[in-house]
Design an enzyme around this catalytic site. Structure first.
Site, PDB file in Angstrom:
ATOM      1  N   GLY A  22      96.869  31.388  25.501  1.00 10.42           N
ATOM      2  CA  GLY A  22      97.472  31.985  26.704  1.00 10.42           C
ATOM      3  C   GLY A  22      98.834  31.373  26.993  1.00 10.42           C
ATOM      4  N   ASP A  50      98.698  35.390  23.303  1.00  7.17           N
ATOM      5  CA  ASP A  50      98.674  36.390  24.364  1.00  7.17           C
ATOM      6  C   ASP A  50      99.868  36.177  25.284  1.00  7.17           C
ATOM      7  OD1 ASP A  50      96.942  38.476  25.855  1.00  7.17           O
ATOM      8  OD2 ASP A  50      97.602  37.066  27.406  1.00  7.17           O
ATOM      9  N   TYR A  55     105.555  37.825  31.931  1.00  8.96           N
ATOM     10  CA  TYR A  55     105.454  36.353  31.962  1.00  8.96           C
ATOM     11  C   TYR A  55     106.821  35.684  31.816  1.00  8.96           C
ATOM     12  CZ  TYR A  55     100.439  37.172  31.005  1.00  8.96           C
ATOM     13  OH  TYR A  55      99.136  37.598  31.039  1.00  8.96           O
ATOM     14  N   LYS A  84     102.380  43.057  26.913  1.00  8.82           N
ATOM     15  CA  LYS A  84     101.825  43.993  27.902  1.00  8.82           C
ATOM     16  C   LYS A  84     102.932  44.734  28.628  1.00  8.82           C
ATOM     17  CE  LYS A  84      98.137  40.630  28.693  1.00  8.82           C
ATOM     18  NZ  LYS A  84      98.725  39.290  28.712  1.00  8.82           N
ATOM     19  N   HIS A 117      99.200  46.630  31.422  1.00  7.61           N
ATOM     20  CA  HIS A 117      98.842  45.440  32.211  1.00  7.61           C
ATOM     21  C   HIS A 117      97.877  45.777  33.357  1.00  7.61           C
ATOM     22  CE1 HIS A 117     100.724  41.217  32.774  1.00  7.61           C
ATOM     23  NE2 HIS A 117      99.463  41.208  33.118  1.00  7.61           N
ATOM     24  N   GLN A 164      91.377  43.723  28.564  1.00  7.31           N
ATOM     25  CA  GLN A 164      91.545  42.300  28.882  1.00  7.31           C
ATOM     26  C   GLN A 164      91.325  42.100  30.378  1.00  7.31           C
ATOM     27  OE1 GLN A 164      95.198  39.289  29.207  1.00  7.31           O
ATOM     28  NE2 GLN A 164      94.940  39.963  27.105  1.00  7.31           N
TER      29      GLN A 164
HETATM   30  P1  NDP Z   1      92.909  29.391  31.613  1.00 11.98           P
HETATM   31  O1  NDP Z   1      91.709  29.711  32.408  1.00 11.98           O
HETATM   32  O2  NDP Z   1      92.921  29.693  30.153  1.00 11.98           O
HETATM   33  O3  NDP Z   1      93.283  27.857  31.782  1.00 11.98           O
HETATM   34  C1  NDP Z   1      93.358  27.258  33.055  1.00 11.98           C
HETATM   35  C2  NDP Z   1      93.838  25.834  32.963  1.00 11.98           C
HETATM   36  O4  NDP Z   1      92.937  25.038  32.202  1.00 11.98           O
HETATM   37  C3  NDP Z   1      95.185  25.666  32.279  1.00 11.98           C
HETATM   38  O5  NDP Z   1      96.213  25.668  33.252  1.00 11.98           O
HETATM   39  C4  NDP Z   1      95.100  24.366  31.488  1.00 11.98           C
HETATM   40  O6  NDP Z   1      95.980  23.354  32.014  1.00 11.98           O
HETATM   41  C5  NDP Z   1      93.649  23.923  31.666  1.00 11.98           C
HETATM   42  N1  NDP Z   1      93.035  23.578  30.373  1.00 11.98           N
HETATM   43  C6  NDP Z   1      93.267  24.115  29.143  1.00 11.98           C
HETATM   44  N2  NDP Z   1      92.505  23.554  28.202  1.00 11.98           N
HETATM   45  C7  NDP Z   1      91.760  22.612  28.842  1.00 11.98           C
HETATM   46  C8  NDP Z   1      90.792  21.665  28.416  1.00 11.98           C
HETATM   47  N3  NDP Z   1      90.424  21.587  27.130  1.00 11.98           N
HETATM   48  N4  NDP Z   1      90.231  20.835  29.350  1.00 11.98           N
HETATM   49  C9  NDP Z   1      90.592  20.915  30.644  1.00 11.98           C
HETATM   50  N5  NDP Z   1      91.512  21.793  31.115  1.00 11.98           N
HETATM   51  C10 NDP Z   1      92.083  22.631  30.220  1.00 11.98           C
HETATM   52  O7  NDP Z   1      94.206  30.023  32.302  1.00 11.98           O
HETATM   53  P2  NDP Z   1      94.914  31.404  32.509  1.00 11.98           P
HETATM   54  O8  NDP Z   1      94.591  31.858  33.861  1.00 11.98           O
HETATM   55  O9  NDP Z   1      96.343  31.158  32.159  1.00 11.98           O
HETATM   56  O10 NDP Z   1      94.349  32.452  31.473  1.00 11.98           O
HETATM   57  C11 NDP Z   1      94.673  32.397  30.074  1.00 11.98           C
HETATM   58  C12 NDP Z   1      95.692  33.451  29.659  1.00 11.98           C
HETATM   59  O11 NDP Z   1      95.186  34.756  29.929  1.00 11.98           O
HETATM   60  C13 NDP Z   1      97.049  33.438  30.370  1.00 11.98           C
HETATM   61  O12 NDP Z   1      97.888  32.365  29.998  1.00 11.98           O
HETATM   62  C14 NDP Z   1      97.556  34.797  29.987  1.00 11.98           C
HETATM   63  O13 NDP Z   1      98.027  34.792  28.637  1.00 11.98           O
HETATM   64  C15 NDP Z   1      96.282  35.654  30.144  1.00 11.98           C
HETATM   65  N6  NDP Z   1      96.138  36.267  31.498  1.00 11.98           N
HETATM   66  C16 NDP Z   1      96.171  37.639  31.598  1.00 11.98           C
HETATM   67  C17 NDP Z   1      96.084  38.279  32.820  1.00 11.98           C
HETATM   68  C18 NDP Z   1      96.127  39.766  32.893  1.00 11.98           C
HETATM   69  O14 NDP Z   1      96.291  40.310  34.001  1.00 11.98           O
HETATM   70  N7  NDP Z   1      95.960  40.470  31.800  1.00 11.98           N
HETATM   71  C19 NDP Z   1      95.935  37.524  34.074  1.00 11.98           C
HETATM   72  C20 NDP Z   1      95.836  36.102  33.868  1.00 11.98           C
HETATM   73  C21 NDP Z   1      95.927  35.512  32.635  1.00 11.98           C
HETATM   74  P3  NDP Z   1      96.990  22.520  31.034  1.00 11.98           P
HETATM   75  O15 NDP Z   1      98.090  23.445  30.639  1.00 11.98           O
HETATM   76  O16 NDP Z   1      97.448  21.409  31.916  1.00 11.98           O
HETATM   77  O17 NDP Z   1      96.158  22.052  29.851  1.00 11.98           O
END
Ligand code: NDP
Length: 297
Positions: A22, A50, A55, A84, A117, A164
């Site tokens: 992501g 993705d 973004y 998207k 999207h 998605q």
């Molecule tokens: P996630 O749920 O994937 O991650 C949330 C947080 O978890 C991150 O900010 C990250 O922080 C932390 N994290 C990652 N790996 C670990 C780990 N191993 N242990 C503990 N914490 C962890 O976040 P998103 O909401 O961003 O969703 C993922 C992707 O989905 C987005 O980046 C985007 O590409 C897509 N998306 C699509 C949407 C849509 O409308 N179609 C809407 C929302 C998201 P850190 O960076 O500090 O590791």
């Protein structure tokens, strides 16, 4: 195709890697972070990336991918890149121009997957596939009714390959997942780690998903992190899973999702966490006639 990666065949014959990286990040984080993180992700083994026009990091992601192609780590065809279509480009004559803007920023000839999207018109998307600018087309944030509307559209040329949506242990989307499976549409999950708790969209008092005691107990049992348990759960249900991180240690950790297995009992415990709880409520869009989250699923 690298055999280390697990792929799922889409309904148009293309293949999608089961784990995606992501790239959405808050505005205040500098875009250079995305270049660095995307390179680390590719080095660590992520092949599905993705992203989206909205973004505002496609230039950086493109740069990172192209640098990993230039140094011989991957070829373009090894990468599965999703972009998207943003909501301001929904008028059919604008669809291809949004994709072309993304391609120009990326410096790519095509994207692997192009998603709407949020719910809208598919015809102009089909043209992008016909023009070879997108290998596959799909949707995002569609509910069952909206998916059915598209599937029942007279003259539909290409079924969406995926939907998605937000999906995690507190919102396991069982019914939507079953519906998608019955139509040969893959469900791609975002927010699997509890989302980034975006200021604009997420209530700050919502529970912190990775602090859940059941995830914690299973993490202990499998000697893995709660994040890996949350990711693995989705893979075992046949969901394509996205994981965002800008942190090298966590990016490398997340790719280990293929290295262990949850038992049927573990899966049942995780199913039991579902509470139909949404982090991203899109409440600013609630008045829109196509608002997707008013239906049960
Ligand atoms: P996630 O749920 O994937 O991650 C949330 C947080 O978890 C991150 O900010 C990250 O922080 C932390 N994290 C990652 N790996 C670990 C780990 N191993 N242990 C503990 N914490 C962890 O976040 P998103 O909401 O961003 O969703 C993922 C992707 O989905 C987005 O980046 C985007 O590409 C897509 N998306 C699509 C949407 C849509 O409308 N179609 C809407 C929302 C998201 P850190 O960076 O500090 O590791």
């Amino acid at each position: 195709m690298n055999s280390k990666h697990q792929y799922v065949e889409l309904n148009d014959g293309h293949f999608i890697p089961r784990l995606g990286f992501g790239t959405y990040k808050p505005q205040e984080v500098p875009n250079s972070k995305t270049i660095e993180a995307t390179k680390i992700a590719i080095e660590a083994g992520f092949r599905h990336i993705d992203c989206a026009y909205a973004y505002q990091v496609e230039e950086e992601v493109g740069l990172a991918i192209r640098s990993k192609i230039a140094d011989g780590t991957v070829k373009r065809e090894d990468i599965f890149y999703t972009s998207k279509l943003w909501s301001t480009f929904h008028r059919p004559e604008l669809v291809q121009s949004c994709l072309e803007k993304s391609l120009k920023k990326l410096n790519f000839d095509y994207v692997d997957l192009y998603l709407i999207h949020s719910p809208m018109e598919l015809k102009a998307m089909e043209k992008c596939k016909d023009a070879g600018l997108a290998k596959s087309i799909g949707v995002s944030n569609f509910n069952r009714r909206q998916l059915e509307m598209i599937l029942n559209k007279p003259g539909l040329k290409y079924k969406p390959v995926c939907n998605q949506v937000e999906c995690h242990v507190y919102l396991n989307q069982r019914k939507l997942l079953d519906f998608c499976k019955s139509k040969d549409i893959v469900l791609v999950a975002y927010g699997v780690l509890g989302t980034q708790r975006y200021k604009e969209w997420v209530d700050p008092s919502s529970p912190v998903l990775l602090d859940d005691p059941v995830l914690g107990a299973l993490a202990k049992k499998h000697k893995r992190s709660p994040a890996l348990i949350a990711l693995r759960y989705q893979l075992q249900r046949g969901v394509i899973v996205l994981a965002k991180s800008l942190n090298e240690k966590r990016i490398k950790e997340n790719i280990q999702v293929f290295d262990f297995e949850l038992t049927a009992e573990d899966m049942k415990d995780l199913d039991g966490l579902n509470r139909n709880f949404r982090y991203v409520t899109f409440k600013l869009m609630a008045d829109h006639p196509n608002f997707p989250l008013a239906d049960e699923y």
